[in-house]
Motif scaffolding. Structure first.
Motif, PDB file in Angstrom:
ATOM      1  N   THR A  63       4.952   3.303   3.681  1.00  0.00           N
ATOM      2  CA  THR A  63       5.342   4.461   4.442  1.00  0.00           C
ATOM      3  C   THR A  63       6.649   4.266   4.725  1.00  0.00           C
ATOM      4  OG1 THR A  63       5.224   3.154   6.444  1.00  0.00           O
ATOM      5  CG2 THR A  63       3.217   4.684   5.906  1.00  0.00           C
ATOM      6  N   GLN A  64       7.332   5.605   4.977  1.00  0.00           N
ATOM      7  CA  GLN A  64       8.661   5.522   5.267  1.00  0.00           C
ATOM      8  C   GLN A  64       9.372   4.496   6.192  1.00  0.00           C
ATOM      9  OE1 GLN A  64      10.996   7.566   3.694  1.00  0.00           O
ATOM     10  NE2 GLN A  64      11.048   9.661   4.605  1.00  0.00           N
ATOM     11  N   THR A  80      -0.449   2.996   1.988  1.00  0.00           N
ATOM     12  CA  THR A  80      -1.049   4.345   2.084  1.00  0.00           C
ATOM     13  C   THR A  80      -0.784   5.021   1.038  1.00  0.00           C
ATOM     14  OG1 THR A  80      -0.142   6.442   3.148  1.00  0.00           O
ATOM     15  CG2 THR A  80       1.667   4.804   2.808  1.00  0.00           C
ATOM     16  N   GLU A  82      -0.273   8.579   1.004  1.00  0.00           N
ATOM     17  CA  GLU A  82       0.030   9.835   1.344  1.00  0.00           C
ATOM     18  C   GLU A  82       1.169  10.244   0.416  1.00  0.00           C
ATOM     19  OE1 GLU A  82       3.262   8.674   5.018  1.00  0.00           O
ATOM     20  OE2 GLU A  82       1.196   9.003   5.433  1.00  0.00           O
ATOM     21  N   ASN A  83       1.917   9.161  -0.024  1.00  0.00           N
ATOM     22  CA  ASN A  83       3.011   9.605  -1.015  1.00  0.00           C
ATOM     23  C   ASN A  83       2.442  10.478  -2.191  1.00  0.00           C
ATOM     24  OD1 ASN A  83       5.013   8.386   0.440  1.00  0.00           O
ATOM     25  ND2 ASN A  83       4.424   6.436  -0.047  1.00  0.00           N
TER      26      ASN A  83
END
Lengths: 301, 311
Positions: A63-64, A80, A82-83
């Motif tokens: 994540t960021q 994750t 999500e990227n």
């Protein structure tokens, strides 16, 4: 004299590493000892190759917050996807499709026409064919990127600017010199007796080409197809200059614009790098033996 | 080797029943027409075109006008050209110096028969699969002073402003080029090493030559033509490192990595000066041809003949 040489070579081939006979064994230990610096260098180089790859893959799963908080080389605590989702939503499927169309649309015609030309160059004779061969060989020495400005002009005049066909036509031309060189080397290796027996059976050269030369040079054809495929798939200058619409971006160009737009989100940018390489990686895993063996044979002839 | 064996009977046969064989061979010329068409239209014509365009003025959109020698005079008087030329040769030479020993050693190493070497080789060749754009983007992230390799490995000296300092950017470009292209040249050397007759090493062993001696007296001389092939591809290829440098540094900082190919692109497609950009393109072509000819000469004779002798 040639027969003496030939038997020498055959002996050497028989004793080659894969043979594993006593001679081969002794020799491989020799080679191993020869290579203490090579061996050390081998492992160091492995680290040089793997470290960036590892970094790109694990960062793309962060994540960021993980990117800013964790040690850069640590495995993400909460991996994750999500990227990847974000990258897919940024139209990478379209880029992938465009890349596939351009690659197939360039490689199939390039290999086909090069194969026919190679067959003619090897089997035929005369000043014209020599001239053609010379022209192709010269094409090897010319940095074809230098022709990008006239190509841009021609593509505009042909009303092909901002189309996928605009990428294919120069790609085919750029691939021909090396493809002809490699294929003609392989066709030259086909024993002449086979060509003669085809001729005595009443086959035309056209039939000989498809029924004899094509099957016998199939490994070489697969190799040049993969090699050209990689070049076209990864090509950047032609799409940069000859296309404009986002809908016509190929992967490398999509990658570049994506990193321009999302430069603050490094994990997403690296996910796009992984995703754009994934299809090639899958092909590599399936066909690596063919590719590596073929490239070795093709270039060291 | 087979080619020498096969040409002799073919020539005899041609004489024996020359009429039909001659016709067959003449008809074969037609098979080159499709390849020739593509090559002429999209390689030879543009090559002539770039020379013509170097004597015109064109902004990439409007009409093309004659410009005489103006572009040539202005480009040749432009210090930017000499900067780009110098950088191109610098990167060419350093790329060669870095890549050749590494590829050669790795080629010899991976040519060995051990299983683990084959496994290593599969990993070595990974960079071959990546596009230059992907490699450049990956390295940009990797070299971030705070969130990249420097912090990850705890090596503060890696935390430099790699893309902001001219000589660091140049070094980085040379390193990344090596990272991307060493695998390909390793493959070429691997193939070359595997073709060296094993009997040579056996003879050397009997003569009591050590491993180092074997390397310098057998492996290196036997690889002569492989070295020339690899070097030709490396040197001519270095003229076209456009994509990697474009994405990695964009030619910067300042103009410190603006090599010829990039200079051509930026003049033509960013500054819309197609005439001067074509002058740069012509210079690129000339350099490519001259280098290829020089390297051919270095190899002595034509490639085909010399390779046969090598066996």
């Amino acid at each position: 004299m040639s027969t003496v040489l030939k038997s020498d070579v055959q002996e050497a081939r028989a004793a080659s590493p894969s043979g594993g006979g006593p001679a081969g064994l002794k020799l491989s230990t020799r080679l191993a000892r020869l290579n203490i610096p090579g061996g050390l260098g081998g492992w160091i180089w492995l680290a040089v190759i793997i470290l960036p790859v590892y970094y790109v893959v694990i960062t793309s799963l962060k994540t960021q917050a993980g990117y800013f908080g964790q040690n850069p080389l640590a495995v993400p605590t909460s991996p994750t996807l999500e990227n990847y989702q974000m990258v897919l939503e940024a139209d990478f499927a379209t880029y992938f499709l465009n890349s596939a169309i351009v690659t197939l649309g360039s490689v199939i015609p390039a290999v086909l026409v090069s194969f026919m030309a190679s067959f003619a160059i090897v089997r035929g004779s005369g000043r014209f064919l020599k001239l053609v061969n010379g022209a192709f060989l010269m094409g090897l020495a010319i940095p074809l990127q230098a022709t990008i400005i006239p190509i841009y002009l021609m593509i505009i005049r042909l009303n092909l600017y901002d189309s996928l066909l605009a990428l294919m036509l120069p790609s085919i031309a750029f691939a021909i010199p090396l493809t002809v060189l490699i294929l003609s080397n392989f066709i030259r290796d086909v024993p002449n007796e086979l060509f003669e027996s085809m001729r005595l059976d009443g086959c035309s050269e056209w039939q000989t080409m498809w029924r004899l030369a094509l099957p016998l040079t199939r490994p070489a054809i697969v190799t040049v197809a993969i090699y050209n495929g990689l070049n076209v798939w990864n090509g950047f200058l032609l799409p940069l200059v000859l296309t404009q619409s986002p809908g016509l971006r190929v992967l490398p160009l999509g990658l570049w614009t994506f990193q321009g737009e999302y430069s603050v989100n490094i994990p997403a940018v690296l996910a796009s790098v992984v995703l754009s390489t994934l299809p090639i990686l899958v092909l590599y895993i399936i066909g690596r033996r063919q590719l590596l063996a073929g490239l070795t044979a093709g270039f060291s002839k | 080797m087979t080619s020498t064996l096969s040409t002799a009977p073919r020539a005899q046969l041609g004489r024996a029943d020359s009429a039909p064989a001659g016709q067959r061979k003449a008809a074969l010329a037609w098979l080159t027409v499709p390849a020739l068409f593509f090559f002429l239209v999209f390689a030879v014509v543009p090559l002539a075109g770039v020379l013509i365009l170097s004597f015109t003025s064109w902004d990439g959109i409007g009409a093309i006008g004659a410009a005489g020698m103006d572009n040539w005079f202005s480009v040749l008087a432009d210090p930017g050209l000499y900067n780009a030329l110098g950088l191109t040769f610098l990167i060419m030479i350093f790329s060669w110096l870095v890549q050749t020993p590494i590829s050669l050693l790795l080629g010899v190493f991976t040519a060995g028969s051990q299983r683990y070497r084959a496994a290593l080789a599969v990993l070595y060749f990974l960079p071959l699969l990546l596009s230059s754009a992907a490699v450049a983007i990956a390295f940009k992230a990797l070299l971030d002073p705070n969130f990249g390799l420097a912090t990850g490995l705890g090596l503060p000296f890696l935390a430099q402003d790699w893309l902001g300092v001219p000589h660091l950017a140049l070094g980085l470009v040379i390193f990344v080029i090596a990272w991307q292209f060493v695998p390909f040249h390793t493959l070429i050397y691997q193939g070359g090493v595997r073709q060296i007759p094993k009997s040579l090493y056996e003879a050397a062993q009997i003569d009591g030559a050590g491993t180092v001696k074997q390397f310098f007296h057998i492996t290196l001389p036997q690889l002569k033509y492989t070295i020339i092939t690899s070097s030709t591809l490396m040197v001519v290829g270095s003229l076209t490192y456009f994509d990697l440098i474009f994405v990695l540094t964009g030619g910067g900082p300042g103009n410190s990595t603006r090599i010829l190919a990039l200079d051509m692109y930026l003049r033509g497609f960013r500054a819309n000066l197609m005439g001067p950009a074509s002058v740069i393109a012509v210079i690129l072509v000339i350099i490519g041809l001259v280098l290829a000819l020089l390297l051919q000469r270095l190899g002595g004779k034509d490639k085909q003949g010399s390779q046969l002798e090598g066996l």
